[in-house]
Structures are given as C-alpha cells and as structure tokens.
Design a protein around this motif. Structure first.
Motif, PDB file in Angstrom:
ATOM      1  N   SER A   1      46.334  39.256  55.624  1.00 48.73           N
ATOM      2  CA  SER A   1      47.149  38.179  55.053  1.00 48.73           C
ATOM      3  C   SER A   1      46.588  37.803  53.685  1.00 48.73           C
ATOM      4  O   SER A   1      45.417  37.411  53.566  1.00 48.73           O
ATOM      5  N   ALA A   2      47.414  37.935  52.656  1.00 45.61           N
ATOM      6  CA  ALA A   2      46.964  37.748  51.276  1.00 45.61           C
ATOM      7  C   ALA A   2      48.162  37.917  50.358  1.00 45.61           C
ATOM      8  O   ALA A   2      49.265  38.250  50.803  1.00 45.61           O
ATOM      9  N   VAL A   3      47.912  37.715  49.067  1.00 44.03           N
ATOM     10  CA  VAL A   3      48.908  38.060  48.047  1.00 44.03           C
ATOM     11  C   VAL A   3      48.513  39.417  47.472  1.00 44.03           C
ATOM     12  O   VAL A   3      47.350  39.634  47.122  1.00 44.03           O
ATOM     13  N   TYR A   4      49.474  40.310  47.393  1.00 40.15           N
ATOM     14  CA  TYR A   4      49.238  41.640  46.830  1.00 40.15           C
ATOM     15  C   TYR A   4      49.873  41.680  45.449  1.00 40.15           C
ATOM     16  O   TYR A   4      51.080  41.525  45.301  1.00 40.15           O
ATOM     17  N   LEU A   5      49.019  41.857  44.449  1.00 38.67           N
ATOM     18  CA  LEU A   5      49.435  41.827  43.055  1.00 38.67           C
ATOM     19  C   LEU A   5      49.439  43.234  42.477  1.00 38.67           C
ATOM     20  O   LEU A   5      48.504  44.003  42.685  1.00 38.67           O
ATOM     21  N   CYS A   6      50.475  43.525  41.737  1.00 34.44           N
ATOM     22  CA  CYS A   6      50.552  44.762  40.979  1.00 34.44           C
ATOM     23  C   CYS A   6      50.419  44.404  39.499  1.00 34.44           C
ATOM     24  O   CYS A   6      50.949  43.383  39.053  1.00 34.44           O
ATOM     25  N   ALA A   7      49.707  45.216  38.757  1.00 39.84           N
ATOM     26  CA  ALA A   7      49.555  45.001  37.318  1.00 39.84           C
ATOM     27  C   ALA A   7      49.655  46.336  36.608  1.00 39.84           C
ATOM     28  O   ALA A   7      49.400  47.395  37.197  1.00 39.84           O
ATOM     29  N   SER A   8      50.011  46.280  35.335  1.00 40.34           N
ATOM     30  CA  SER A   8      50.030  47.499  34.545  1.00 40.34           C
ATOM     31  C   SER A   8      49.480  47.220  33.161  1.00 40.34           C
ATOM     32  O   SER A   8      49.490  46.073  32.683  1.00 40.34           O
ATOM     33  N   SER A   9      48.969  48.255  32.518  1.00 43.40           N
ATOM     34  CA  SER A   9      48.520  48.139  31.139  1.00 43.40           C
ATOM     35  C   SER A   9      48.818  49.442  30.414  1.00 43.40           C
ATOM     36  O   SER A   9      48.952  50.501  31.036  1.00 43.40           O
ATOM     37  N   PHE A  10      48.913  49.338  29.092  1.00 43.43           N
ATOM     38  CA  PHE A  10      49.264  50.506  28.289  1.00 43.43           C
ATOM     39  C   PHE A  10      48.204  51.601  28.463  1.00 43.43           C
ATOM     40  O   PHE A  10      48.523  52.769  28.666  1.00 43.43           O
ATOM     41  N   THR A  11      46.950  51.171  28.360  1.00 44.59           N
ATOM     42  CA  THR A  11      45.840  52.051  28.719  1.00 44.59           C
ATOM     43  C   THR A  11      44.965  51.263  29.677  1.00 44.59           C
ATOM     44  O   THR A  11      45.258  50.121  29.997  1.00 44.59           O
ATOM     45  N   GLY A  12      43.877  51.813  30.133  1.00 42.17           N
ATOM     46  CA  GLY A  12      43.006  51.089  31.048  1.00 42.17           C
ATOM     47  C   GLY A  12      42.163  50.029  30.379  1.00 42.17           C
ATOM     48  O   GLY A  12      41.414  49.324  31.045  1.00 42.17           O
ATOM     49  N   LEU A  13      42.270  49.885  29.057  1.00 43.78           N
ATOM     50  CA  LEU A  13      41.398  48.947  28.349  1.00 43.78           C
ATOM     51  C   LEU A  13      42.159  47.824  27.658  1.00 43.78           C
ATOM     52  O   LEU A  13      41.544  46.932  27.084  1.00 43.78           O
ATOM     53  N   THR A  14      43.476  47.887  27.708  1.00 41.00           N
ATOM     54  CA  THR A  14      44.270  46.854  27.058  1.00 41.00           C
ATOM     55  C   THR A  14      44.667  45.776  28.066  1.00 41.00           C
ATOM     56  O   THR A  14      44.345  45.873  29.249  1.00 41.00           O
TER      57      THR A  14
ATOM     58  N   ALA B   1      46.171  43.550  30.797  1.00 46.36           N
ATOM     59  CA  ALA B   1      46.881  43.847  32.037  1.00 46.36           C
ATOM     60  C   ALA B   1      47.959  42.796  32.252  1.00 46.36           C
ATOM     61  O   ALA B   1      47.705  41.593  32.112  1.00 46.36           O
ATOM     62  N   PHE B   2      49.153  43.239  32.579  1.00 45.62           N
ATOM     63  CA  PHE B   2      50.278  42.349  32.861  1.00 45.62           C
ATOM     64  C   PHE B   2      50.545  42.407  34.358  1.00 45.62           C
ATOM     65  O   PHE B   2      50.659  43.500  34.924  1.00 45.62           O
ATOM     66  N   PHE B   3      50.659  41.220  34.943  1.00 48.98           N
ATOM     67  CA  PHE B   3      50.798  41.130  36.393  1.00 48.98           C
ATOM     68  C   PHE B   3      52.216  40.773  36.815  1.00 48.98           C
ATOM     69  O   PHE B   3      52.924  40.041  36.114  1.00 48.98           O
ATOM     70  N   GLY B   4      52.594  41.274  37.988  1.00 50.86           N
ATOM     71  CA  GLY B   4      53.803  40.811  38.635  1.00 50.86           C
ATOM     72  C   GLY B   4      53.535  39.500  39.369  1.00 50.86           C
ATOM     73  O   GLY B   4      52.420  38.990  39.361  1.00 50.86           O
ATOM     74  N   GLN B   5      54.594  38.965  40.006  1.00 47.94           N
ATOM     75  CA  GLN B   5      54.453  37.685  40.702  1.00 47.94           C
ATOM     76  C   GLN B   5      53.758  37.834  42.052  1.00 47.94           C
ATOM     77  O   GLN B   5      53.331  36.843  42.638  1.00 47.94           O
ATOM     78  N   GLY B   6      53.647  39.060  42.518  1.00 44.51           N
ATOM     79  CA  GLY B   6      52.936  39.294  43.770  1.00 44.51           C
ATOM     80  C   GLY B   6      53.836  39.247  44.992  1.00 44.51           C
ATOM     81  O   GLY B   6      54.957  38.724  44.951  1.00 44.51           O
ATOM     82  N   THR B   7      53.328  39.803  46.072  1.00 43.53           N
ATOM     83  CA  THR B   7      53.981  39.716  47.386  1.00 43.53           C
ATOM     84  C   THR B   7      53.032  38.970  48.306  1.00 43.53           C
ATOM     85  O   THR B   7      51.878  39.382  48.483  1.00 43.53           O
ATOM     86  N   ARG B   8      53.517  37.867  48.869  1.00 42.18           N
ATOM     87  CA  ARG B   8      52.692  37.108  49.807  1.00 42.18           C
ATOM     88  C   ARG B   8      52.930  37.639  51.208  1.00 42.18           C
ATOM     89  O   ARG B   8      54.031  37.539  51.736  1.00 42.18           O
ATOM     90  N   LEU B   9      51.906  38.236  51.788  1.00 42.75           N
ATOM     91  CA  LEU B   9      51.978  38.802  53.135  1.00 42.75           C
ATOM     92  C   LEU B   9      51.295  37.885  54.134  1.00 42.75           C
ATOM     93  O   LEU B   9      50.159  37.463  53.930  1.00 42.75           O
ATOM     94  N   THR B  10      52.011  37.581  55.202  1.00 39.66           N
ATOM     95  CA  THR B  10      51.437  36.824  56.312  1.00 39.66           C
ATOM     96  C   THR B  10      51.499  37.696  57.547  1.00 39.66           C
ATOM     97  O   THR B  10      52.590  38.161  57.924  1.00 39.66           O
ATOM     98  N   VAL B  11      50.360  37.925  58.176  1.00 37.91           N
ATOM     99  CA  VAL B  11      50.287  38.709  59.405  1.00 37.91           C
ATOM    100  C   VAL B  11      49.997  37.745  60.546  1.00 37.91           C
ATOM    101  O   VAL B  11      49.003  37.016  60.515  1.00 37.91           O
ATOM    102  N   VAL B  12      50.877  37.733  61.537  1.00 40.36           N
ATOM    103  CA  VAL B  12      50.737  36.773  62.655  1.00 40.36           C
ATOM    104  C   VAL B  12      50.484  37.515  63.979  1.00 40.36           C
ATOM    105  O   VAL B  12      50.715  38.712  64.074  1.00 40.36           O
TER     106      VAL B  12
END
Lengths: 113, 113
Positions: free
Chosen positions: A87-100, A102-113
């Motif tokens: 259970s957590a927020v899973y964030l995806c991010a991207s960048s032009f290269t690995g050193l510039t 990073a831009f993030f998405g809003q994330g997916t909030r996962l709840t495991v019950v």
C-alpha cells in the motif's frame, strides 16, 4: 506540453490479487523512473529505464514486482501477488536524460486490504 | 541507512513566520536538487544547486549549498499557506552505468492561516 500521465489514480485490491499501473512519459524523454512512496516518506526508486532497457532495478522486489517499457515509450508496473505492505503511492517520472530535471505524474494510490 | 537525511521531519508554523529545513549527507555530492510535493501530486523541481557555497533565491525561498558540498538548506521567509507541502532533497548517484535520482525522507511543512 503534456506532462507525465499515469493511470489509474486510485486502486483498491485484496491481498494476493494482482494489479498493473500504466505510465506515459513526456514525449522524447529517454529516462523513465518508477518510485514507491509510503505515506510521509520520500519516494524510493524501484526501477529506472533508459529508452527500453533497464539500467537499475536493484530495489525492485523481483519476486512480486515486474516492469516493462516496450518500444521505449509507455511503461507498465505490475505487482503479483500484492501484500498489505505494498500500500503506497506509485509515482512515474521521466527526464530527457538521466541527469536533467525529472517530471512526475500524479501517481497511483494503491490500497491493499 | 539513508544517504540523505532531512530535518525536521515535520514542521507546523503560523503564516508569516520564517523557517529553515535541512538536508545532510555523509558523502560529498556534485549537485543537489530540491523538490516540493503537494498533496495528491508528484514532486516538482524547485532548484538545482551545483557549486559549494552557492546561494539561490526563488521569491521567498532561499537555497544554500554547503561549502563542503555535504549539506544544503532551504529557508522560507514569511511563509504562506500555499507553501504547505513535502519538501524533498535529491541527488543523482552513480549506479553502474546509470545515475539514480535518490530522494531524502522529506520535511512535511504545514503553514497555518
């Protein structure tokens, strides 16, 4: 310019079920990251892609987590089977290269019950 | 052991007050980034500091990189409720042929009106 898109925004599943998250990075960005963020903590890197190749997956629990980035664009992260501690927020991010920046998405909030 | 230690973990202040949050490491790093994350959103880059002793200003926010490049601080003057969020420091660390973007544990700031 469109940002990083993630879906779904929210997901509730029972333990031992499987779940998949989708990420569409910013066009032209070679580097794609998946992070796990537990409430109140900083993001923890799970896996990093450079184009369609994995450059780091040292913190990915490979017995239950998998990720792919076909054609070097979209990516999916899968958990099978899920545990309560996933259970957590899973964030995806991207960048032009690995050193510039990073831009993030809003994330997916996962709840495991 | 966390590569980046942030303090304090939580901070709650009244509108108009000043505050400083810190990011420390036992290792020297070449550059450091500060991000802010608002509830329900992904982190957004505020600044990158590169040179030891460097000071950067972004409106009411002042970022400082320590002379020894092992620590950094973020000072906010006259805080406003819109400053509420999770403040994260991050750095790129070498992992094989790649550079991982690694985050600290964050400082959760709440500015009360």
């Amino acid at each position: 310019e469109a940002g990083v898109a993630q879906s779904p925004r929210y997901k509730i599943i029972e333990k031992r079920q499987s779940v998949a998250f989708w990420c569409n990075p910013i066009s032209g960005h070679a580097t794609l990251y998946w992070y796990q963020q537990i409430l109140g903590q900083g993001p923890k890197l799970l896996i990093q892609f450079q184009n369609n190749g994995v450059v780091d997956d040292s913190q990915l629990p490979k017995d239950r987590f998998s990720a792919e980035r076909l054609k070097g664009v979209d990516s999916t992260l899968k958990i099978q089977p899920a545990k309560l501690e996933d259970s957590a927020v899973y964030l995806c991010a991207s960048s032009f290269t690995g050193l510039t920046e990073a831009f993030f998405g809003q994330g997916t909030r996962l709840t495991v019950v | 052991t966390q590569l980046l230690e942030q303090s304090p973990q939580f901070l709650s202040i009244q509108e108009g007050e000043n505050l400083t949050v810190y990011c420390n490491s036992s290792s020297v790093f070449s550059s450091l980034q500060w991000y802010r994350q608002e509830p329900g959103e992904g982190p957004v880059l505020l600044v990158t500091v590169v040179t030891g002793g460097e000071v950067k200003k972004l409106k009411r926010l002042t970022f400082q990189f320590g002379d020894a490049r092992k620590d950094s601080s973020l000072h906010i003057t006259a805080a406003q409720p819109g400053d509420t969020g999770l403040y994260l420091c991050a750095l790129h660390i070498s992992s094989g042929s790649a550079r991982q973007l690694t985050f600290g544990s964050g400082t959760q700031l709440t500015v009360l009106p």
